[in-house]
Design a protein around this motif. Structure first.
Motif, PDB file in Angstrom:
ATOM      1  N   UNK A 186       0.902  -1.183   0.192  1.00  0.00           N
ATOM      2  CA  UNK A 186       0.057   0.111  -0.253  1.00  0.00           C
ATOM      3  C   UNK A 186       0.998   1.284  -0.141  1.00  0.00           C
ATOM      4  N   UNK A 187       0.922   2.111  -0.901  1.00  0.00           N
ATOM      5  CA  UNK A 187       1.669   3.231  -1.120  1.00  0.00           C
ATOM      6  C   UNK A 187       0.573   4.520  -0.950  1.00  0.00           C
ATOM      7  N   UNK A 188       0.846   5.183   0.022  1.00  0.00           N
ATOM      8  CA  UNK A 188      -0.064   6.195   0.606  1.00  0.00           C
ATOM      9  C   UNK A 188       0.736   7.536   0.602  1.00  0.00           C
ATOM     10  N   UNK A 189      -0.326   8.439  -0.151  1.00  0.00           N
ATOM     11  CA  UNK A 189       0.000   9.851  -0.189  1.00  0.00           C
ATOM     12  C   UNK A 189       1.387  10.215  -0.843  1.00  0.00           C
ATOM     13  N   UNK A 190       1.286   9.737  -2.309  1.00  0.00           N
ATOM     14  CA  UNK A 190       2.250  10.179  -3.047  1.00  0.00           C
ATOM     15  C   UNK A 190       2.027  11.356  -3.892  1.00  0.00           C
ATOM     16  N   UNK A 191       3.339  11.714  -4.651  1.00  0.00           N
ATOM     17  CA  UNK A 191       2.992  12.786  -5.634  1.00  0.00           C
ATOM     18  C   UNK A 191       2.857  12.048  -6.887  1.00  0.00           C
ATOM     19  N   UNK A 192       2.095  12.759  -7.655  1.00  0.00           N
ATOM     20  CA  UNK A 192       1.825  12.154  -9.473  1.00  0.00           C
ATOM     21  C   UNK A 192       3.258  12.472  -9.941  1.00  0.00           C
ATOM     22  N   UNK A 193       4.099  13.407  -9.398  1.00  0.00           N
ATOM     23  CA  UNK A 193       5.158  13.481 -10.382  1.00  0.00           C
ATOM     24  C   UNK A 193       6.315  12.726  -9.638  1.00  0.00           C
ATOM     25  N   UNK A 194       6.277  11.791  -8.829  1.00  0.00           N
ATOM     26  CA  UNK A 194       7.381  10.907  -8.198  1.00  0.00           C
ATOM     27  C   UNK A 194       8.373  10.554  -9.350  1.00  0.00           C
ATOM     28  N   UNK A 195       7.771  10.177 -10.496  1.00  0.00           N
ATOM     29  CA  UNK A 195       8.749   9.642 -11.479  1.00  0.00           C
ATOM     30  C   UNK A 195       9.785  10.538 -12.021  1.00  0.00           C
ATOM     31  N   UNK A 196       9.455  12.142 -11.934  1.00  0.00           N
ATOM     32  CA  UNK A 196      10.363  13.039 -12.169  1.00  0.00           C
ATOM     33  C   UNK A 196      11.396  13.072 -11.106  1.00  0.00           C
TER      34      UNK A 196
END
Length: 562
Positions: free
Chosen positions: A496-506
């Motif tokens: 379960x990955x909680x509260x991440x940024x949609x731009x994490x891949x950057x």
């Protein structure tokens, strides 16, 4: 963690081999320096700092029992002793400048997940001052190891004994056992190392061993200067040697598995072991020295001249247990009373009691000990992650112990796995909180337990793999290479990955493409040398001096090789 801190931080418990390797991964591979290591001992080394008993050494080839990121071409022999291994641990810490991250003589008492704030509250006790305090961490890593706390043995009347008594892991070097009457209780690896080491000085050594062990020849050749030169200067020579050792040790696992083919191979190895044991042991012990349980039910012992020491007139082996202690000695189960000056407890460690004696509380307030009791013993997904305990990783955890391979290899595999699945995603802002799913954990553990059925680990002997519920919580059921392959490709759907940024891949891309410091230095030097000199020829002398200063300052920051 500061009130104003917005970036992640990591706290590691333990500065033994796994703690050192984890610190190296954070600093040198992930280029992350906001971490601290807390260790209850006064220095690094873990089990190699704790265990200093006479004869203590490694029973896995030392070129294999080494960090992959810091190979040592100068090992003195195939199976090195404790002082040389401890020196290697210290040199590794200093080479990569890890010591400044470490706090010694500080014991972790407990840790609790603060659900509202999303971090760990970790309670410590300073062993020098006695002061207790709390620190916060985004990520909490346990690197306490399995050989950390001696097994708590209780015999009737132990408190009555007036002589000296200690565990092998608490060896009192201030006590002179010369010409003393010494009892050794136990017959594992530590006992097999202690008996021949003290037999020449002690007046009499009597070993109480309730069951037999499988002993094998232990070649321990000293490396020549030419071999060390090859390891040091010929590219990949030492790594090829390590690979050979790894494959040879990994092949031994087939003798532990269920099936007709494994039984045939196991019988061949057992027959070879019997021939060796009988050739080295006095005839009077032949009826008790070979075990009845199959090879591998207990960890095999590569003989450190233990069997030869049984020929000494001052050494006695009795295949009986302890009935009770009294003021002057021991009464064995056969009723024989013997007086001793020193009693040595070679009774092993609380391997199945992972993380003891720390109390760790998860997201719902339940302790890890209680949760594990409900599961009939310690369990963790890939030996590292436990549901209800977010942002928490275990190194060398349940069901990761290789049958007879390098423990450091297993630790490094887990460290890379924890770095991929927990630490890197949080650093990249892919998630702030990561927790393994209950279903994934249970399915993985059930699969491991199914694979362990029919193996020699559960063949009926008493060993440290099996816990009080009758469950094997220590052994990895297959080859060490299989564990590496499973860990190499993480399944992120199990978390379960909680509260991440949609731009994490950057963030991930920026971190992966970040060039090392030397690349910046070379690029800057090239631009200045080629372009700047042509553009501003009159200012070249000043620029050259400035460049030299930058180079000197940058190069000083590199870890020195020793």
């Amino acid at each position: 963690m500061s009130t104003y801190q917005q970036t992640p931080n990591v706290i590691i418990i333990g500065a033994g081999p796994s703690g050192i390797a984890m610190a190296h991964t954070l600093k040198c591979k992930l280029k992350f320096c906001d971490f601290l290591v807390y260790e209850k001992l006064p220095d690094v080394g873990g089990t190699w700092l704790t265990n200093t008993y006479p004869g203590c050494g490694c029973d896995v080839p030392t070129h294999l029992y080494s960090f992959s990121f810091n190979l040592n071409p100068n090992w003195s022999k195939q199976l090195c002793d404790q002082p040389e291994i401890l020196e290697y641990m210290n040199s590794t810490v200093d080479k990569f400048d890890l010591r400044k991250h470490m706090n010694f003589n500080v014991e972790c008492i407990s840790a609790s997940w603060n659900k509202g704030a999303g971090y760990w509250e970790i309670r410590f006790r300073d062993l020098n001052s006695g002061i207790e305090y709390t620190r916060h961490a985004t990520i909490f890593i346990s690197a306490v190891g399995g050989i950390s706390f001696p097994r708590d043995v209780k015999f009737q009347g132990m408190d009555k004994f007036k002589g000296k008594m200690f565990h092998t892991a608490r060896w009192d070097h201030g006590y002179d056992y010369t010409n003393k009457r010494v009892a050794i209780i136990g017959n594992g690896c530590s006992a097999a190392q202690v008996v021949p080491a003290i037999a020449g000085r002690a007046g009499h050594v009597k070993q109480y061993a309730r069951s037999a062990q499988w002993y094998h020849e232990r070649p321990n050749r000293t490396f020549t200067g030419f071999e060390k030169w090859l390891f040091k200067y010929i590219p990949f020579w030492q790594r090829y040697h390590r690979l050979q050792l790894f494959l040879e040790n990994d092949d031994l696992v087939t003798t532990y598995m269920p099936g007709e083919g494994a039984a045939v191979k196991r019988e061949q190895v057992e027959n070879a072991a019997k021939r060796y044991i009988y050739s080295q042991t006095p005839n009077k012990y032949h009826h008790v020295i070979v075990p009845e349980f199959p090879l591998g039910c207990k960890r095999r012992i590569f003989d450190p001249d233990y069997l030869q020491s049984l020929h000494a007139p001052t050494v006695e082996l009795v295949p009986v247990g302890i009935k009770e202690f009294d003021e002057t000695g021991i009464v064995s189960e056969d009723g024989v009373k013997t007086d001793f000056d020193l009693i040595v407890l070679a009774t092993g460690f609380q391997v199945a009691q992972f993380l003891a004696p720390m109390e760790i509380f998860g997201a719902d307030g339940k302790s890890l000990k209680q949760q594990w009791d409900e599961s009939r013993g310690a369990q963790a997904y890939m030996g590292s992650f436990v549901h209800n305990f977010p942002n928490f990783g275990i190194l060398f955890g349940p069901n990761t112990f290789p049958a007879h391979n390098s423990a450091l290899f297993a630790c490094e595999v887990q460290i890379e796995y924890v770095a991929k699945t927990l630490i890197a995603p949080i650093l990249d802002r892919r998630a702030k909180i990561i927790e393994v799913k209950l279903s994934a954990e249970e399915q993985w553990v059930n699969s491991i337990q199914c694979q362990l059925k029919g193996t020699v680990f559960s063949a009926g002997c008493t060993n440290w793999y099996i816990n009080r519920f009758g469950r094997n919580v220590a052994s990895w059921p297959s080859h060490a290479s299989t564990f590496w392959m499973q860990a190499y490709f993480p399944n992120y759907k199990d978390f379960c990955l909680i509260d991440g940024s949609p731009f994490w891949y950057m963030n991930r891309l920026r971190r992966l493409l970040r060039p090392p410091k030397i690349a910046y230095i070379i690029a800057a030097a090239y631009i200045i040398l080629v372009g700047y000199r042509r553009t501003f020829p009159t200012q070249w002398a000043y620029t050259r001096q400035l460049l030299l200063r930058i180079l000197q300052k940058s190069l000083r920051s590199f870890p020195r090789r020793h």
